[in-house]
Design a protein around this motif. Structure first.
Motif, PDB file in Angstrom:
ATOM      1  N   GLN A   1      31.953  43.433 -25.089  1.00  0.00           N
ATOM      2  CA  GLN A   1      32.478  43.189 -23.752  1.00  0.00           C
ATOM      3  C   GLN A   1      31.821  41.974 -23.113  1.00  0.00           C
ATOM      4  O   GLN A   1      30.599  41.806 -23.184  1.00  0.00           O
ATOM      5  CB  GLN A   1      32.230  44.422 -22.859  1.00  0.00           C
ATOM      6  N   LEU A   2      32.618  41.125 -22.477  1.00  0.00           N
ATOM      7  CA  LEU A   2      32.081  40.060 -21.633  1.00  0.00           C
ATOM      8  C   LEU A   2      31.776  40.645 -20.263  1.00  0.00           C
ATOM      9  O   LEU A   2      32.477  41.540 -19.784  1.00  0.00           O
ATOM     10  CB  LEU A   2      33.070  38.913 -21.504  1.00  0.00           C
ATOM     11  N   PHE A   3      30.750  40.087 -19.602  1.00  0.00           N
ATOM     12  CA  PHE A   3      30.352  40.655 -18.323  1.00  0.00           C
ATOM     13  C   PHE A   3      31.456  40.627 -17.272  1.00  0.00           C
ATOM     14  O   PHE A   3      31.654  41.630 -16.571  1.00  0.00           O
ATOM     15  CB  PHE A   3      29.097  39.979 -17.775  1.00  0.00           C
ATOM     16  N   PRO A   4      32.221  39.531 -17.077  1.00  0.00           N
ATOM     17  CA  PRO A   4      33.277  39.546 -16.058  1.00  0.00           C
ATOM     18  C   PRO A   4      34.310  40.649 -16.304  1.00  0.00           C
ATOM     19  O   PRO A   4      34.811  41.258 -15.348  1.00  0.00           O
ATOM     20  CB  PRO A   4      33.893  38.153 -16.168  1.00  0.00           C
TER      21      PRO A   4
ATOM     22  N   ARG B   1      26.244  41.113  -8.948  1.00  0.00           N
ATOM     23  CA  ARG B   1      26.430  42.526  -9.255  1.00  0.00           C
ATOM     24  C   ARG B   1      25.083  43.154  -9.606  1.00  0.00           C
ATOM     25  O   ARG B   1      24.196  42.487 -10.143  1.00  0.00           O
ATOM     26  CB  ARG B   1      27.404  42.705 -10.429  1.00  0.00           C
ATOM     27  N   ALA B   2      24.953  44.430  -9.291  1.00  0.00           N
ATOM     28  CA  ALA B   2      23.717  45.165  -9.586  1.00  0.00           C
ATOM     29  C   ALA B   2      23.678  45.518 -11.067  1.00  0.00           C
ATOM     30  O   ALA B   2      23.736  46.683 -11.475  1.00  0.00           O
ATOM     31  CB  ALA B   2      23.625  46.412  -8.722  1.00  0.00           C
ATOM     32  N   PHE B   3      23.600  44.490 -11.873  1.00  0.00           N
ATOM     33  CA  PHE B   3      23.547  44.630 -13.323  1.00  0.00           C
ATOM     34  C   PHE B   3      22.666  43.501 -13.816  1.00  0.00           C
ATOM     35  O   PHE B   3      23.072  42.332 -13.812  1.00  0.00           O
ATOM     36  CB  PHE B   3      24.957  44.541 -13.920  1.00  0.00           C
ATOM     37  N   ALA B   4      21.425  43.813 -14.214  1.00  0.00           N
ATOM     38  CA  ALA B   4      20.439  42.761 -14.409  1.00  0.00           C
ATOM     39  C   ALA B   4      19.567  43.005 -15.627  1.00  0.00           C
ATOM     40  O   ALA B   4      18.918  44.053 -15.729  1.00  0.00           O
ATOM     41  CB  ALA B   4      19.542  42.648 -13.169  1.00  0.00           C
ATOM     42  N   PRO B   5      19.513  42.052 -16.554  1.00  0.00           N
ATOM     43  CA  PRO B   5      18.487  42.110 -17.597  1.00  0.00           C
ATOM     44  C   PRO B   5      17.129  41.779 -16.996  1.00  0.00           C
ATOM     45  O   PRO B   5      17.045  41.244 -15.885  1.00  0.00           O
ATOM     46  CB  PRO B   5      18.939  41.044 -18.590  1.00  0.00           C
ATOM     47  N   PHE B   6      16.060  42.100 -17.729  1.00  0.00           N
ATOM     48  CA  PHE B   6      14.712  41.775 -17.288  1.00  0.00           C
ATOM     49  C   PHE B   6      14.299  40.474 -17.963  1.00  0.00           C
ATOM     50  O   PHE B   6      14.175  40.408 -19.188  1.00  0.00           O
ATOM     51  CB  PHE B   6      13.752  42.906 -17.655  1.00  0.00           C
ATOM     52  N   ASP B   7      14.119  39.438 -17.153  1.00  0.00           N
ATOM     53  CA  ASP B   7      13.779  38.116 -17.667  1.00  0.00           C
ATOM     54  C   ASP B   7      12.269  38.034 -17.897  1.00  0.00           C
ATOM     55  O   ASP B   7      11.487  38.042 -16.946  1.00  0.00           O
ATOM     56  CB  ASP B   7      14.223  37.050 -16.657  1.00  0.00           C
ATOM     57  N   THR B   8      11.858  37.943 -19.155  1.00  0.00           N
ATOM     58  CA  THR B   8      10.431  37.951 -19.462  1.00  0.00           C
ATOM     59  C   THR B   8       9.738  36.661 -19.046  1.00  0.00           C
ATOM     60  O   THR B   8       8.534  36.658 -18.784  1.00  0.00           O
ATOM     61  CB  THR B   8      10.204  38.183 -20.969  1.00  0.00           C
ATOM     62  N   SER B   9      10.489  35.563 -18.962  1.00  0.00           N
ATOM     63  CA  SER B   9       9.865  34.287 -18.592  1.00  0.00           C
ATOM     64  C   SER B   9       9.465  34.242 -17.126  1.00  0.00           C
ATOM     65  O   SER B   9       8.560  33.498 -16.745  1.00  0.00           O
ATOM     66  CB  SER B   9      10.801  33.118 -18.907  1.00  0.00           C
ATOM     67  N   SER B  10      10.144  35.057 -16.303  1.00  0.00           N
ATOM     68  CA  SER B  10       9.804  35.107 -14.879  1.00  0.00           C
ATOM     69  C   SER B  10       9.195  36.449 -14.481  1.00  0.00           C
ATOM     70  O   SER B  10       8.632  36.576 -13.393  1.00  0.00           O
ATOM     71  CB  SER B  10      11.053  34.858 -14.026  1.00  0.00           C
ATOM     72  N   GLY B  11       9.331  37.448 -15.346  1.00  0.00           N
ATOM     73  CA  GLY B  11       8.823  38.782 -15.025  1.00  0.00           C
ATOM     74  C   GLY B  11       9.628  39.453 -13.939  1.00  0.00           C
ATOM     75  O   GLY B  11       9.090  40.230 -13.153  1.00  0.00           O
TER      76      GLY B  11
ATOM     77  N   ILE C   1      27.635  41.278 -22.989  1.00  0.00           N
ATOM     78  CA  ILE C   1      26.667  42.368 -22.805  1.00  0.00           C
ATOM     79  C   ILE C   1      26.142  42.712 -24.190  1.00  0.00           C
ATOM     80  O   ILE C   1      26.841  43.300 -25.008  1.00  0.00           O
ATOM     81  CB  ILE C   1      27.327  43.577 -22.125  1.00  0.00           C
ATOM     82  N   ASP C   2      24.903  42.327 -24.452  1.00  0.00           N
ATOM     83  CA  ASP C   2      24.374  42.352 -25.810  1.00  0.00           C
ATOM     84  C   ASP C   2      23.873  43.735 -26.225  1.00  0.00           C
ATOM     85  O   ASP C   2      23.258  44.463 -25.427  1.00  0.00           O
ATOM     86  CB  ASP C   2      23.228  41.351 -25.943  1.00  0.00           C
TER      87      ASP C   2
END
Length: 572
Positions: free
Chosen positions: A156-159, A175-185, A200-201
């Protein structure tokens, strides 16, 4: 004659094209479909379609190789095995139920609908072929509580996902759908515009929230292959934390997952997985090797469940394999498994105050000691415990790390004293009780409150207290395991926690003394560097050592009741 011929033609046309005849001859009627596109019960009867139901057995009969594209199949409970090529209209799997498609078998259907609720999840394990659309309706908490979820369906594509889920909490195009970005924490919420080509991986975790505490719909393909080499990073900004998740529409066996992947995780205090339990205390469910060895835990990672892991130095690669898939019906990260010979006992100690709850786990395992054991002792997700929390410190080699899971050798259950960390606000009535246990019957579990010199047998009673001041850290409460009855303090010094706080250049002494106590600090040559008198009126005492050079020191405590304690400290 002409009029008669015309009349006969009209009658013939009306007969052939009468809507009721068309309905009977074609086998379907658009007007009799429900809003979701399925036939109503009355329409089913008219079309001669059959609804096959599985409830630990088929009714009215097995649909395998018998059902047609007009028939529906509903899996209400248990695990239904599809062992022969089968066709149907709609196949629905209810929460807590499961379907397994054998290798070499083809299931042809308009749609497979997999459902869930807040406590149960449906499961699909396919080693065969599915011809048709697979949809997983994954329960997701509402905004304010949020959830950590993963995609149980791929492709599935996010849109497209956002357009399908109007209940996904939104702010403008975010949208309240968020991966956790390790580069920014930090979490990075997806945007329907800037993430228009983002997929959506599989294996990635997301923080998500709905507007009403309902299901998010994932549509696509159910994975039948291994999901390998999911990258986890040791980025400094994230503290090496990574959010990953179950990529299958089935449960995962935690034991199999942990055995394959634990070498990729931090091998100090964080060799575990951390699942957010959604309570108001910001609590985390922690599973490690002691969990895997215990029969007291349902070690199943739910479909679409995400969790945090802390990467080893240099990062790592996580593998999810089809061999880990299993059926089940449990909640996500909630407590009930095969016994390991290494496991000897377990308790989950709970603290509660109103709607707030926090728990900490203790195991007795032949692979553990009273000191630190990687994979068996796991620290809290946060190095700073929340305002309302319960945790423990190591019995031996205490470094001040707050542990959510601590394990001991089997002999310790007969006589061990564990320092408890308790964070509670002033005036906040709090209850301690044993939430889960599989300890031997002859083991007494006491909660010691040094502030009032009391022991409460938690096997039979809860302990309720209300602090007069804000309470943080260790020093007041201890958990005692014993085969004997306790009624008086056996040793003041037995429960005292002595730590060097190198950040603040102090020595901290936590624990309730019951008489005035003298303390001396020696250098490695045996010279007395400083002396102090500790008060019996407080459970926390601090000695300033900012003037001392870095090195190894010996601290000695002597009370007027002839008790003595000597311990080595390293001051940096």
């Amino acid at each position: 004659m002409k009029n008669l011929k015309t009349t006969l033609i009209i009658l013939f046309v009306l007969c052939v094209f009468n809507p009721s005849n068309a309905q009977e001859n074609s086998g379907f009627d658009i007007q009799n479909r429900n809003a979701d596109g399925n036939y109503s019960a009355s329409a089913r009867a008219e079309t001669s379609g059959i609804t096959y139901t599985y409830n630990n057995g088929w009714s009215p009969s097995s649909p395998l190789s018998a059902a047609t594209s007009l028939d529906d199949i509903i899996i209400e409970s248990g695990t239904a095995n599809i062992t022969a090529n089968t066709s149907c209209n709609i196949l629905t799997v209810d929460p807590g139920a499961a379907i397994v498609i054998d290798s070499g078998v083809t299931l042809t259907t308009d749609a497979i609908n997999l459902n869930s609720n807040s406590q149960q999840y449906s499961s699909l394990i396919s080693d065969g072929t599915i011809v048709g659309t697979v949809t997983y309706k994954r329960y997701t908490s509402q905004i304010g509580t949020n959830d950590l979820i993963s995609a149980p369906i791929s492709g599935q594509l996010f849109p497209d996902f956002a357009a399908l889920n109007l209940n996904l909490a939104a702010s403008g195009t975010l949208r309240a759908f968020a991966p956790f970005d390790t580069s920014s924490g930090a979490y990075q919420n997806y945007d329907v515009l800037s993430n228009e080509t983002t997929s959506i991986d599989a294996g990635m975790g997301y923080r998500a929230a709905t507007t009403d505490g309902s299901a998010l719909t994932f549509t696509g393909v159910a994975r039948t292959d291994d999901v390998l080499d999911v990258v986890i990073s040791d980025d400094t900004a994230s503290g090496a934390w990574n959010l990953i998740g179950n990529p299958y529409p089935s449960y995962l066996d935690f034991d199999a997952f942990f055995a394959l992947n634990k070498s990729q995780l931090n091998n100090t205090s964080y060799q575990a997985i951390y699942g957010y339990d959604g309570d108001l205390s910001n609590g985390w469910t922690v599973w490690n090797q002691a969990t895997a060895d215990s029969p007291a835990i349902v070690e199943l990672i739910a479909p679409g469940q995400a969790f945090f892991v802390k990467a080893k130095s240099g990062g790592g690669l996580i593998d999810f394999t089809t061999a880990m898939r299993c059926t089940g019906s449990s909640d996500d990260f909630i407590l009930g498994r095969a016994s390991s010979s290494a496991h000897h006992g377990f308790i989950r100690l709970n603290s509660s105050s109103g709607s707030l709850e926090y728990s900490t786990d203790f195991y007795f395992n032949s692979n553990a000691t009273q000191g630190f054991d990687p994979g068996y002792d796991s620290a809290l997700y946060s190095a700073i415990p929340p305002a309302f929390s319960l945790y423990s410190h190591l019995v031996e080699g205490n470094s001040g790390t707050p542990f959510g899971v601590q394990s001991f050798d089997p002999d310790s259950m007969y006589n061990v004293v564990v320092p408890l960390g308790v964070n509670v606000n002033q005036g906040q009535e709090t209850t301690f009780h044993i939430l889960e246990t599989d300890m031997p019957d002859d083991i007494n579990i006491y909660l010691e409150d040094t502030a009032n010199n009391s022991f409460t047998l938690l096997n039979t009673s809860d302990y309720v207290f209300t602090p007069n001041d804000n309470l943080t850290g260790t020093g007041r409460f201890y958990l005692r395991f014993s085969t004997t009855a306790l009624s008086v303090v056996q040793s003041d010094f037995e429960t005292i926690v002595i730590q060097a706080d190198n950040k603040n250049k102090t020595i901290n002494i936590n624990g309730q003394l019951h008489s005035e106590t003298n303390t001396k600090l020696y250098d490695v040559n045996g010279r007395v560097i400083l002396t102090d008198v500790l008060s019996a009126n407080t459970s926390k005492q601090v000695i300033d050592v900012s003037h001392l050079s870095a090195g190894i020191y010996i601290i000695e405590l002597n009370s007027n009741t002839s008790q003595r304690r000597v311990e080595k400290l390293i001051i940096n």
